[in-house]
Scaffold this motif. Structure first.
Motif, PDB file in Angstrom:
ATOM      1  N   ASP A   9       0.478  -1.019   0.323  1.00 55.94           N
ATOM      2  CA  ASP A   9      -0.015   0.059   0.203  1.00 55.94           C
ATOM      3  C   ASP A   9       0.671   0.904  -0.055  1.00 55.94           C
ATOM      4  O   ASP A   9       1.916   1.162   0.569  1.00 55.94           O
TER       5      ASP A   9
ATOM      6  N   VAL B 284     -23.756  12.308 -13.865  1.00 52.82           N
ATOM      7  CA  VAL B 284     -24.578  12.013 -14.889  1.00 52.82           C
ATOM      8  C   VAL B 284     -24.249  10.356 -14.307  1.00 52.82           C
ATOM      9  O   VAL B 284     -23.403   9.613 -14.766  1.00 52.82           O
ATOM     10  N   THR B 285     -25.564  10.243 -14.135  1.00 51.12           N
ATOM     11  CA  THR B 285     -26.250   8.837 -13.869  1.00 51.12           C
ATOM     12  C   THR B 285     -26.987   7.832 -14.939  1.00 51.12           C
ATOM     13  O   THR B 285     -27.966   8.269 -16.243  1.00 51.12           O
TER      14      THR B 285
ATOM     15  N   THR C 240     -18.560   0.027 -16.200  1.00 51.90           N
ATOM     16  CA  THR C 240     -17.012   0.222 -14.709  1.00 51.90           C
ATOM     17  C   THR C 240     -18.115   0.278 -13.459  1.00 51.90           C
ATOM     18  O   THR C 240     -17.593   0.504 -13.077  1.00 51.90           O
ATOM     19  N   VAL C 241     -19.072   0.303 -13.477  1.00 53.47           N
ATOM     20  CA  VAL C 241     -19.597   0.449 -12.557  1.00 53.47           C
ATOM     21  C   VAL C 241     -19.085  -0.966 -11.485  1.00 53.47           C
ATOM     22  O   VAL C 241     -18.380  -2.609 -11.979  1.00 53.47           O
ATOM     23  N   SER C 242     -19.652  -0.994 -10.298  1.00 51.08           N
ATOM     24  CA  SER C 242     -19.315  -2.346  -9.726  1.00 51.08           C
ATOM     25  C   SER C 242     -20.237  -3.384  -9.179  1.00 51.08           C
ATOM     26  O   SER C 242     -21.273  -3.915  -9.736  1.00 51.08           O
TER      27      SER C 242
ATOM     28  N   VAL D 226     -23.705  -2.754  -7.974  1.00 50.88           N
ATOM     29  CA  VAL D 226     -25.042  -1.958  -9.418  1.00 50.88           C
ATOM     30  C   VAL D 226     -25.532  -2.544 -10.104  1.00 50.88           C
ATOM     31  O   VAL D 226     -26.684  -3.077 -10.178  1.00 50.88           O
TER      32      VAL D 226
ATOM     33  N   ILE E 226     -29.043   0.087 -13.481  1.00 48.03           N
ATOM     34  CA  ILE E 226     -29.036  -0.124 -15.004  1.00 48.03           C
ATOM     35  C   ILE E 226     -29.574  -1.292 -15.566  1.00 48.03           C
ATOM     36  O   ILE E 226     -29.337  -2.129 -15.896  1.00 48.03           O
TER      37      ILE E 226
ATOM     38  N   TYR F  31     -16.741  -3.397   4.026  1.00 44.43           N
ATOM     39  CA  TYR F  31     -15.762  -3.173   4.566  1.00 44.43           C
ATOM     40  C   TYR F  31     -16.337  -0.915   4.778  1.00 44.43           C
ATOM     41  O   TYR F  31     -16.031  -0.368   3.627  1.00 44.43           O
TER      42      TYR F  31
ATOM     43  N   TRP G 272     -20.679   2.209   2.538  1.00 44.04           N
ATOM     44  CA  TRP G 272     -20.838   2.087   1.194  1.00 44.04           C
ATOM     45  C   TRP G 272     -21.665   0.999   0.890  1.00 44.04           C
ATOM     46  O   TRP G 272     -21.712   1.259  -0.770  1.00 44.04           O
TER      47      TRP G 272
ATOM     48  N   TYR H 266     -24.545   4.087  -5.574  1.00 37.02           N
ATOM     49  CA  TYR H 266     -22.931   4.034  -7.048  1.00 37.02           C
ATOM     50  C   TYR H 266     -22.823   2.523  -6.425  1.00 37.02           C
ATOM     51  O   TYR H 266     -21.512   2.379  -7.660  1.00 37.02           O
TER      52      TYR H 266
ATOM     53  N   SER I 283     -18.073  -2.817  -0.374  1.00 38.81           N
ATOM     54  CA  SER I 283     -17.075  -2.482  -1.000  1.00 38.81           C
ATOM     55  C   SER I 283     -15.973  -2.228  -2.643  1.00 38.81           C
ATOM     56  O   SER I 283     -15.729  -1.766  -2.838  1.00 38.81           O
TER      57      SER I 283
ATOM     58  N   GLU J 283     -11.994  -3.314 -11.040  1.00 39.07           N
ATOM     59  CA  GLU J 283     -11.245  -4.014 -10.081  1.00 39.07           C
ATOM     60  C   GLU J 283     -11.837  -5.669  -9.960  1.00 39.07           C
ATOM     61  O   GLU J 283     -11.137  -6.355  -9.911  1.00 39.07           O
TER      62      GLU J 283
ATOM     63  N   SER K 168      -9.962  -5.816  -6.598  1.00 40.47           N
ATOM     64  CA  SER K 168     -10.387  -5.382  -4.413  1.00 40.47           C
ATOM     65  C   SER K 168      -9.717  -3.695  -4.709  1.00 40.47           C
ATOM     66  O   SER K 168      -9.421  -3.529  -4.554  1.00 40.47           O
TER      67      SER K 168
ATOM     68  N   ALA L  24      -5.353  -0.751  -8.461  1.00 44.35           N
ATOM     69  CA  ALA L  24      -4.434  -0.205  -9.434  1.00 44.35           C
ATOM     70  C   ALA L  24      -5.102  -1.984 -10.569  1.00 44.35           C
ATOM     71  O   ALA L  24      -4.849  -1.687 -11.563  1.00 44.35           O
TER      72      ALA L  24
ATOM     73  N   ALA M 125      -8.673  -2.091 -11.249  1.00 46.24           N
ATOM     74  CA  ALA M 125      -9.280  -1.655 -11.626  1.00 46.24           C
ATOM     75  C   ALA M 125      -8.808  -0.692 -13.055  1.00 46.24           C
ATOM     76  O   ALA M 125      -9.322  -0.870 -13.474  1.00 46.24           O
TER      77      ALA M 125
HETATM   78  C1  LIG Z   1     -13.080   1.611   2.846  1.00 43.28           C
HETATM   79  C2  LIG Z   1     -12.256   1.050   1.121  1.00 43.28           C
HETATM   80  C3  LIG Z   1     -11.050   0.640   1.103  1.00 43.28           C
HETATM   81  C4  LIG Z   1     -10.404   0.972   0.250  1.00 43.28           C
HETATM   82  N1  LIG Z   1      -8.614   0.152   0.279  1.00 43.28           N
HETATM   83  C5  LIG Z   1      -7.392   0.177  -0.883  1.00 43.28           C
HETATM   84  C6  LIG Z   1      -6.991   0.679  -1.024  1.00 43.28           C
HETATM   85  O1  LIG Z   1      -5.567   1.332   0.535  1.00 43.28           O
HETATM   86  N2  LIG Z   1      -6.259   0.535  -1.800  1.00 43.28           N
HETATM   87  C7  LIG Z   1      -6.435  -0.199  -3.438  1.00 43.28           C
HETATM   88  O2  LIG Z   1      -5.901  -0.075  -4.213  1.00 43.28           O
HETATM   89  N3  LIG Z   1      -8.367  -0.334  -2.819  1.00 43.28           N
HETATM   90  C8  LIG Z   1      -8.986   0.092  -1.700  1.00 43.28           C
HETATM   91  N4  LIG Z   1     -10.323   0.279  -2.299  1.00 43.28           N
HETATM   92  C9  LIG Z   1     -11.038  -0.656  -2.861  1.00 43.28           C
HETATM   93  C10 LIG Z   1     -10.732  -0.038  -4.676  1.00 43.28           C
HETATM   94  O3  LIG Z   1     -11.753   1.694  -4.269  1.00 43.28           O
HETATM   95  C11 LIG Z   1     -11.518  -0.184  -5.409  1.00 43.28           C
HETATM   96  O4  LIG Z   1     -11.177  -1.665  -5.928  1.00 43.28           O
HETATM   97  C12 LIG Z   1     -11.888   0.281  -6.728  1.00 43.28           C
HETATM   98  O5  LIG Z   1     -12.316   1.692  -6.692  1.00 43.28           O
HETATM   99  C13 LIG Z   1     -12.718   0.024  -7.903  1.00 43.28           C
HETATM  100  O6  LIG Z   1     -12.441   1.045  -8.631  1.00 43.28           O
HETATM  101  P1  LIG Z   1     -13.818   0.405 -10.257  1.00 43.28           P
HETATM  102  O7  LIG Z   1     -13.219   1.769 -10.525  1.00 43.28           O
HETATM  103  O8  LIG Z   1     -13.047  -0.897 -10.577  1.00 43.28           O
HETATM  104  O9  LIG Z   1     -15.370   1.064  -9.474  1.00 43.28           O
HETATM  105  P2  LIG Z   1     -16.612   2.465  -8.441  1.00 43.28           P
HETATM  106  O10 LIG Z   1     -14.624   2.720  -7.581  1.00 43.28           O
HETATM  107  O11 LIG Z   1     -16.687   1.511  -8.240  1.00 43.28           O
HETATM  108  O12 LIG Z   1     -16.170   3.559  -9.867  1.00 43.28           O
HETATM  109  C14 LIG Z   1     -17.198   2.597 -10.589  1.00 43.28           C
HETATM  110  C15 LIG Z   1     -17.547   4.179 -11.255  1.00 43.28           C
HETATM  111  O13 LIG Z   1     -19.120   4.169 -11.320  1.00 43.28           O
HETATM  112  C16 LIG Z   1     -19.835   4.999 -10.659  1.00 43.28           C
HETATM  113  N5  LIG Z   1     -22.059   4.932 -10.999  1.00 43.28           N
HETATM  114  C17 LIG Z   1     -22.383   3.977  -9.717  1.00 43.28           C
HETATM  115  N6  LIG Z   1     -23.393   4.103 -10.728  1.00 43.28           N
HETATM  116  C18 LIG Z   1     -23.622   4.689 -11.517  1.00 43.28           C
HETATM  117  C19 LIG Z   1     -24.321   4.571 -13.220  1.00 43.28           C
HETATM  118  N7  LIG Z   1     -25.772   4.154 -12.810  1.00 43.28           N
HETATM  119  N8  LIG Z   1     -24.403   5.455 -13.506  1.00 43.28           N
HETATM  120  C20 LIG Z   1     -23.060   6.728 -13.765  1.00 43.28           C
HETATM  121  N9  LIG Z   1     -21.812   6.023 -12.826  1.00 43.28           N
HETATM  122  C21 LIG Z   1     -21.877   4.842 -12.369  1.00 43.28           C
HETATM  123  C22 LIG Z   1     -19.489   5.484  -9.647  1.00 43.28           C
HETATM  124  O14 LIG Z   1     -20.248   6.629  -9.097  1.00 43.28           O
HETATM  125  C23 LIG Z   1     -17.912   5.081  -9.058  1.00 43.28           C
HETATM  126  O15 LIG Z   1     -17.561   6.648  -9.963  1.00 43.28           O
HETATM  127  C24 LIG Z   1     -11.010   0.527  -1.017  1.00 43.28           C
HETATM  128  C25 LIG Z   1     -12.137   0.274  -0.898  1.00 43.28           C
HETATM  129  C26 LIG Z   1     -13.022   0.263   0.306  1.00 43.28           C
HETATM  130  C27 LIG Z   1     -14.484   0.610   0.301  1.00 43.28           C
END
Ligand SMILES: Cc1cc2nc3c(=O)[nH]c(=O)nc-3n(C[C@H](O)[C@H](O)[C@H](O)COP(=O)(O)OP(=O)(O)OC[C@H]3O[C@@H](n4cnc5c(N)ncnc54)[C@H](O)[C@@H]3O)c2cc1C
Length: 328
Positions: A82, A106-107, A135-137, A140, A146, A168, A263, A268, A272, A300, A308, A311, A313
Motif C-alpha cells: 500500500d 451523470v447517471t 465500469t460500475v461495481s 450496482v 442500470i 469494508y 459504502w 453507486y 466495498s 476491479e 479489489s 491498480a 481497476a
Molecule cells: C473502505 C475502502 C478502502 C479501500 N482501500 C483500498 C486501498 O487501500 N487500496 C486499493 O487499491 N483499493 C482500495 N479499495 C478498493 C478500491 O476502492 C476499489 O477497488 C476501486 O475503487 C474499484 O474501482 P472501479 O473503477 O472498479 O469501481 P468504482 O470505484 O466503484 O467506480 C465505479 C464508478 O461508477 C459510478 N457509477 C455507479 N453507478 C453508476 C451509474 N448508474 N451511472 C454512472 N456512473 C455510475 C460510481 O459512482 C463510481 O464512480 C478500498 C475500498 C473501500 C470501500
C-alpha cells in the motif's frame, strides 16, 4: 498487536504467527490445487487465535468472512504494497486523467444494445456509440439499477451473482496525540475474542497516517455490514469502546474529529469491492468476455490478479481499451 490492554508478548506472538501460517498454508494449498472452496472449509482449528486470524485474512483483507469467498480466487491475487497519497487518491486520479474528458454527476439508467451499436440513456440525455465499457461495481450491476435492453445473457447475469460485493469501511479519527506510540503509517491490530453471527468483532487500524495523528479504523465482512445497518454512529461507538478497553477511558479526549462513509447503502457502489463466492471463480473469466463486440465490463472485479484494488481497476480498463480499439 495488542492482547487485552497490553502489547502482545513473545510466546503469544509465536502462537499467533503459527496459527496464521497454518491458515495461510491451508488456503494456499487449496488455491494451488484449484479447489474452488471456502477458506473456512480447509483451515484447521486454530484454537485461541482463530478469530484473530479469521479477521486478518478475511474481513480485513477481502472484506468477507472466511465462509464466503473462494480459495482459488484468493490464490490468484497478486498482492502488493500500500502507498499513501497525502493529497488523497481523488487528487491523484484527477491529475493522472487530466487530459481525459470526464463528465461527473451523470447517471446511466438504461443501455440498449438490440440494434446497431449501443445507446445509453442517462440523467443528462442519450448517448449513442459503437461500444460501451461498463465500469460500475458488481453491486450496482446486481441491483438492476442500470437496465439492459435486451437483458444481459443469462451466463453474464449468473456471473454477476457469483461476484458479490464485500463490506469494508473506515472510521477515520483525527487525534491530537499519538496514543499508539507508533511511527508514521503503522498498522495496529489486536487479539479478537468475540464474534457476531460468526463474523469477527474487530477493527484493524492504520495509525498516524503520514505522521499526522490521523488514524483510520477498518471494519470488514458481515460485522461491518451489521454496523452499517445499525446506523446511528454504531461504528464510531464500537471503535471508541474498543480503544477505551485497550488504552483507557481518557483516550476520548484526544479525538478531535471523526469521519466515516457507508459504502453499503451508497447506490453507486452497494458495498466495498467484490470477491468470488466459493465455486464462483469461473465468473471472473466470464465477466471479461465482451457481449457482441459491443458491451465490455471493466473495473476491479474484472482484474485477473489485482482485484479489489485501484491498480486492478485501472489495469482492467487499459486492457479493455486495447481490446475495443482492436475490435473497432
Ligand atoms: C473502505 C475502502 C478502502 C479501500 N482501500 C483500498 C486501498 O487501500 N487500496 C486499493 O487499491 N483499493 C482500495 N479499495 C478498493 C478500491 O476502492 C476499489 O477497488 C476501486 O475503487 C474499484 O474501482 P472501479 O473503477 O472498479 O469501481 P468504482 O470505484 O466503484 O467506480 C465505479 C464508478 O461508477 C459510478 N457509477 C455507479 N453507478 C453508476 C451509474 N448508474 N451511472 C454512472 N456512473 C455510475 C460510481 O459512482 C463510481 O464512480 C478500498 C475500498 C473501500 C470501500
Amino acid at each position: 498487536m495488542y492482547v487485552g490492554d497490553r502489547p502482545i508478548n513473545d510466546s503469544e506472538k509465536a502462537a499467533f504467527f503459527q496459527a496464521q501460517r497454518k491458515a495461510l498454508r491451508a488456503m494456499w494449498r487449496a488455491g494451488r490445487d484449484e479447489l474452488d472452496v471456502s477458506p473456512a472449509s480447509v483451515i484447521p482449528d486454530l484454537g485461541d487465535w482463530g478469530l484473530t486470524v479469521d479477521f486478518l485474512i478475511g474481513a480485513y483483507e477481502i472484506a468477507k468472512d472466511l465462509d464466503s469467498f473462494s480459495c482459488v480466487d484468493w490464490y490468484t491475487a497478486a498482492g502488493g504494497s500500500d502507498f499513501y497519497c497525502r493529497q488523497g487518491i481523488g487528487t491523484l486520479f484527477q491529475h493522472s486523467a487530466r487530459d481525459v474528458a470526464v463528465q461527473t454527476d451523470v447517471t446511466a439508467e438504461k443501455i440498449r444494445w438490440g440494434g446497431q451499436g449501443v445507446t445509453v440513456e442517462t440523467s443528462e440525455g442519450t448517448i449513442t456509440a459503437k461500444a460501451v465499457v461498463v465500469t460500475v461495481s458488481t453491486g450496482v450491476l446486481a441491483s438492476g439499477d442500470i437496465e439492459f435492453d435486451p437483458p444481459l445473457p443469462v451466463k453474464k447475469q449468473e456471473a454477476i451473482q457469483e461476484l458479490p460485493m464485500g463490506h469494508y469501511f473506515h472510521v477515520g479519527l483525527q487525534m491530537s496525540k499519538n496514543i499508539f506510540g507508533t511511527g508514521a503509517d503503522a498498522y495496529f491490530n489486536y487479539k479478537v475474542d468475540e464474534e457476531v453471527d460468526g463474523s469477527p468483532k474487530a477493527f484493524g487500524a492504520l495509525t498516524n497516517a503520514g505522521g499526522t495523528d490521523l488514524c483510520y479504523f477498518d471494519m470488514g465482512g458481515d460485522f461491518a455490514k451489521h454496523l452499517l445497518e445499525a446506523g446511528n454512529n454504531a461504528a464510531y461507538d464500537f471503535v471508541v469502546s474498543e480503544l477505551k478497553r485497550m488504552f483507557g477511558n481518557h483516550i476520548e479526549k484526544y479525538i478531535v474529529e471523526s469521519n466515516s462513509y457507508d459504502w453499503l447503502h451508497d447506490p453507486y457502489t452497494y458495498g466495498s469491492y467484490a470477491a468470488a463466492k466459493p465455486g464462483g471463480f469461473w465468473a471472473r473469466d466470464e465477466m471479461r468476455e465482451n457481449i457482441a463486440d459491443r458491451i465490455w465490463f471493466a473495473g476491479e472485479a474484472m482484474s485477473d490478479d489485482d482485484w479489489s484494488t485501484i491498480a486492478g481497476a485501472h489495469k482492467s480498463g487499459l486492457i479493455v481499451a486495447e481490446e475495443i480499439s482492436e475490435v473497432l
